[in-house]
Structures are given as structure tokens and as C-alpha cells.
Design a protein around this motif. Sequence first.
Motif, PDB file in Angstrom:
ATOM      1  N   VAL A 178      53.128  -7.608  45.381  1.00  0.00           N
ATOM      2  CA  VAL A 178      52.718  -6.386  46.080  1.00  0.00           C
ATOM      3  C   VAL A 178      51.532  -5.725  45.378  1.00  0.00           C
ATOM      4  O   VAL A 178      50.415  -5.773  45.865  1.00  0.00           O
ATOM      5  CB  VAL A 178      53.893  -5.393  46.215  1.00  0.00           C
ATOM      6  CG1 VAL A 178      53.464  -4.138  46.957  1.00  0.00           C
ATOM      7  CG2 VAL A 178      55.072  -6.049  46.914  1.00  0.00           C
ATOM      8  N   LYS A 179      51.794  -5.078  44.229  1.00  0.00           N
ATOM      9  CA  LYS A 179      50.727  -4.365  43.537  1.00  0.00           C
ATOM     10  C   LYS A 179      51.146  -3.940  42.145  1.00  0.00           C
ATOM     11  O   LYS A 179      52.326  -3.897  41.821  1.00  0.00           O
ATOM     12  CB  LYS A 179      50.288  -3.130  44.317  1.00  0.00           C
ATOM     13  CG  LYS A 179      51.367  -2.054  44.420  1.00  0.00           C
ATOM     14  CD  LYS A 179      50.911  -0.892  45.282  1.00  0.00           C
ATOM     15  CE  LYS A 179      52.046   0.098  45.510  1.00  0.00           C
ATOM     16  NZ  LYS A 179      51.655   1.189  46.389  1.00  0.00           N
ATOM     17  N   THR A 180      50.132  -3.597  41.343  1.00  0.00           N
ATOM     18  CA  THR A 180      50.321  -2.975  40.034  1.00  0.00           C
ATOM     19  C   THR A 180      49.489  -1.706  40.036  1.00  0.00           C
ATOM     20  O   THR A 180      48.316  -1.731  40.417  1.00  0.00           O
ATOM     21  CB  THR A 180      49.846  -3.890  38.892  1.00  0.00           C
ATOM     22  OG1 THR A 180      50.631  -5.082  38.899  1.00  0.00           O
ATOM     23  CG2 THR A 180      50.007  -3.217  37.543  1.00  0.00           C
ATOM     24  N   VAL A 181      50.110  -0.585  39.639  1.00  0.00           N
ATOM     25  CA  VAL A 181      49.402   0.686  39.529  1.00  0.00           C
ATOM     26  C   VAL A 181      49.668   1.237  38.133  1.00  0.00           C
ATOM     27  O   VAL A 181      50.823   1.360  37.725  1.00  0.00           O
ATOM     28  CB  VAL A 181      49.876   1.704  40.592  1.00  0.00           C
ATOM     29  CG1 VAL A 181      49.103   3.013  40.459  1.00  0.00           C
ATOM     30  CG2 VAL A 181      49.742   1.134  41.990  1.00  0.00           C
ATOM     31  N   ILE A 182      48.580   1.553  37.415  1.00  0.00           N
ATOM     32  CA  ILE A 182      48.721   2.084  36.065  1.00  0.00           C
ATOM     33  C   ILE A 182      47.825   3.310  35.917  1.00  0.00           C
ATOM     34  O   ILE A 182      46.691   3.332  36.403  1.00  0.00           O
ATOM     35  CB  ILE A 182      48.354   1.035  34.986  1.00  0.00           C
ATOM     36  CG1 ILE A 182      49.243  -0.207  35.136  1.00  0.00           C
ATOM     37  CG2 ILE A 182      48.516   1.623  33.580  1.00  0.00           C
ATOM     38  CD1 ILE A 182      48.966  -1.306  34.132  1.00  0.00           C
ATOM     39  N   LYS A 183      48.358   4.342  35.241  1.00  0.00           N
ATOM     40  CA  LYS A 183      47.607   5.563  34.941  1.00  0.00           C
ATOM     41  C   LYS A 183      47.161   5.500  33.484  1.00  0.00           C
ATOM     42  O   LYS A 183      47.963   5.229  32.588  1.00  0.00           O
ATOM     43  CB  LYS A 183      48.487   6.787  35.164  1.00  0.00           C
ATOM     44  CG  LYS A 183      47.832   8.099  34.798  1.00  0.00           C
ATOM     45  CD  LYS A 183      48.794   9.241  35.055  1.00  0.00           C
ATOM     46  CE  LYS A 183      48.758  10.222  33.929  1.00  0.00           C
ATOM     47  NZ  LYS A 183      49.758  11.279  34.072  1.00  0.00           N
ATOM     48  N   PHE A 184      45.876   5.788  33.255  1.00  0.00           N
ATOM     49  CA  PHE A 184      45.294   5.751  31.913  1.00  0.00           C
ATOM     50  C   PHE A 184      44.702   7.113  31.577  1.00  0.00           C
ATOM     51  O   PHE A 184      44.092   7.748  32.433  1.00  0.00           O
ATOM     52  CB  PHE A 184      44.157   4.724  31.846  1.00  0.00           C
ATOM     53  CG  PHE A 184      44.564   3.351  32.270  1.00  0.00           C
ATOM     54  CD1 PHE A 184      45.223   2.501  31.403  1.00  0.00           C
ATOM     55  CD2 PHE A 184      44.302   2.900  33.555  1.00  0.00           C
ATOM     56  CE1 PHE A 184      45.608   1.234  31.797  1.00  0.00           C
ATOM     57  CE2 PHE A 184      44.677   1.637  33.956  1.00  0.00           C
ATOM     58  CZ  PHE A 184      45.330   0.802  33.078  1.00  0.00           C
ATOM     59  N   THR A 185      44.888   7.543  30.331  1.00  0.00           N
ATOM     60  CA  THR A 185      44.241   8.766  29.860  1.00  0.00           C
ATOM     61  C   THR A 185      43.553   8.490  28.536  1.00  0.00           C
ATOM     62  O   THR A 185      43.936   7.582  27.791  1.00  0.00           O
ATOM     63  CB  THR A 185      45.238   9.927  29.662  1.00  0.00           C
ATOM     64  OG1 THR A 185      46.152   9.587  28.619  1.00  0.00           O
ATOM     65  CG2 THR A 185      45.999  10.237  30.935  1.00  0.00           C
ATOM     66  N   ASN A 186      42.529   9.284  28.263  1.00  0.00           N
ATOM     67  CA  ASN A 186      41.798   9.200  27.000  1.00  0.00           C
ATOM     68  C   ASN A 186      41.306  10.591  26.652  1.00  0.00           C
ATOM     69  O   ASN A 186      40.740  11.280  27.492  1.00  0.00           O
ATOM     70  CB  ASN A 186      40.606   8.249  27.139  1.00  0.00           C
ATOM     71  CG  ASN A 186      39.705   8.235  25.913  1.00  0.00           C
ATOM     72  OD1 ASN A 186      39.247   9.271  25.451  1.00  0.00           O
ATOM     73  ND2 ASN A 186      39.421   7.064  25.417  1.00  0.00           N
ATOM     74  N   SER A 187      41.546  10.996  25.420  1.00  0.00           N
ATOM     75  CA  SER A 187      40.957  12.202  24.858  1.00  0.00           C
ATOM     76  C   SER A 187      40.152  11.733  23.661  1.00  0.00           C
ATOM     77  O   SER A 187      40.722  11.261  22.675  1.00  0.00           O
ATOM     78  CB  SER A 187      42.044  13.201  24.457  1.00  0.00           C
ATOM     79  OG  SER A 187      41.448  14.367  23.928  1.00  0.00           O
ATOM     80  N   SER A 188      38.838  11.845  23.753  1.00  0.00           N
ATOM     81  CA  SER A 188      37.965  11.206  22.776  1.00  0.00           C
ATOM     82  C   SER A 188      37.689  12.082  21.555  1.00  0.00           C
ATOM     83  O   SER A 188      37.520  13.295  21.671  1.00  0.00           O
ATOM     84  CB  SER A 188      36.638  10.832  23.434  1.00  0.00           C
ATOM     85  OG  SER A 188      35.827  10.117  22.529  1.00  0.00           O
ATOM     86  N   ASP A 189      37.643  11.433  20.423  1.00  0.00           N
ATOM     87  CA  ASP A 189      37.203  12.092  19.188  1.00  0.00           C
ATOM     88  C   ASP A 189      35.744  11.738  18.908  1.00  0.00           C
ATOM     89  O   ASP A 189      35.208  12.060  17.860  1.00  0.00           O
ATOM     90  CB  ASP A 189      38.083  11.694  18.011  1.00  0.00           C
ATOM     91  CG  ASP A 189      37.942  10.234  17.621  1.00  0.00           C
ATOM     92  OD1 ASP A 189      37.267   9.481  18.344  1.00  0.00           O
ATOM     93  OD2 ASP A 189      38.514   9.842  16.596  1.00  0.00           O
ATOM     94  N   GLY A 190      35.117  11.059  19.866  1.00  0.00           N
ATOM     95  CA  GLY A 190      33.726  10.675  19.741  1.00  0.00           C
ATOM     96  C   GLY A 190      33.519   9.201  19.425  1.00  0.00           C
ATOM     97  O   GLY A 190      32.410   8.694  19.516  1.00  0.00           O
ATOM     98  N   THR A 191      34.611   8.500  19.053  1.00  0.00           N
ATOM     99  CA  THR A 191      34.459   7.077  18.739  1.00  0.00           C
ATOM    100  C   THR A 191      34.424   6.229  20.004  1.00  0.00           C
ATOM    101  O   THR A 191      33.778   5.193  20.027  1.00  0.00           O
ATOM    102  CB  THR A 191      35.589   6.564  17.819  1.00  0.00           C
ATOM    103  OG1 THR A 191      36.849   6.832  18.439  1.00  0.00           O
ATOM    104  CG2 THR A 191      35.539   7.235  16.454  1.00  0.00           C
TER     105      THR A 191
END
Length: 130
Positions: free
Chosen positions: A16-29
Motif C-alpha cells: 500500500v504505502k509508507t508514510v514517515i514524518k521527519f523533523t530537524n532543528s539545526s544547530d548549523g551543522t
Amino acid sequence: MADTVTSQTLTDTSGVKTVIKFTNSSDGTGESLVNKFDASALTHLSEDGTKVISKINWSINTADSKSGVEIIWDGATNTTACFLSGQGYWDLRTDGNEIANDSTTPTGDILFSTKNFASGDNYTIILEVR
């Protein structure tokens, strides 16, 4: 230090499907060619590169208007699927315009790279693969 990132599988149903949620809070790297969808670790994805990106929801908040997130099909020669900045929603299934994997010798994996991310920049991306 390193960026603070999360991945949450919302659905991964074989055939059927794959659904993934991604988050990122950057420190500048930032992130560079980080494997976000590992085809060998997910039920629906296959390592033959036959799956397509069908929907994307995103919110990318950066100080530099030229910053964003590159979504990449992994393979012997990687291929950029899309580059996202700002906020938006794409339902690519409606018109049959899904983003096919056109990398050379595909692995089925999807990689992310942030471009020009500074400390405090962040993103949330929900990616659906069918």
C-alpha cells in the motif's frame, strides 16, 4: 554538536504505502545525504527502486531564502527527487505525476540533505511513498 532530528513512521503497510514524518532543528551543522527511508528496514519499500513519492507535506523555516531540503533517491548515482523550501503540500497522485526513482542502480532508499541551514533553522516533512 549535531542537528536534533526525529523520524516517526505513521504507516508502513505492505503493498500500500509508507508514510514517515521527519523533523530537524539545526544547530548549523545540517544534514548531508542522511538515509531517511531505509528500504531494507521498511515493510512497503523495496530495494529495487520501483516505488514513487506520491505526497509531500512540508514546512521549512530558514533565515536564508536560498536554504532548503533536498530529497534524493539513493543509488550508484544519486538523483534529486525534489528541493523543498517554505511551506507546501503536493498530492502528486491526483494527476499521475508521482516522482519516480531514476537513480542509477537504485537501492530504494531516500536521503535528505539540508542546504545553507543555520542555527535555529528547522523543518517538518511528511513524505508518502507508494
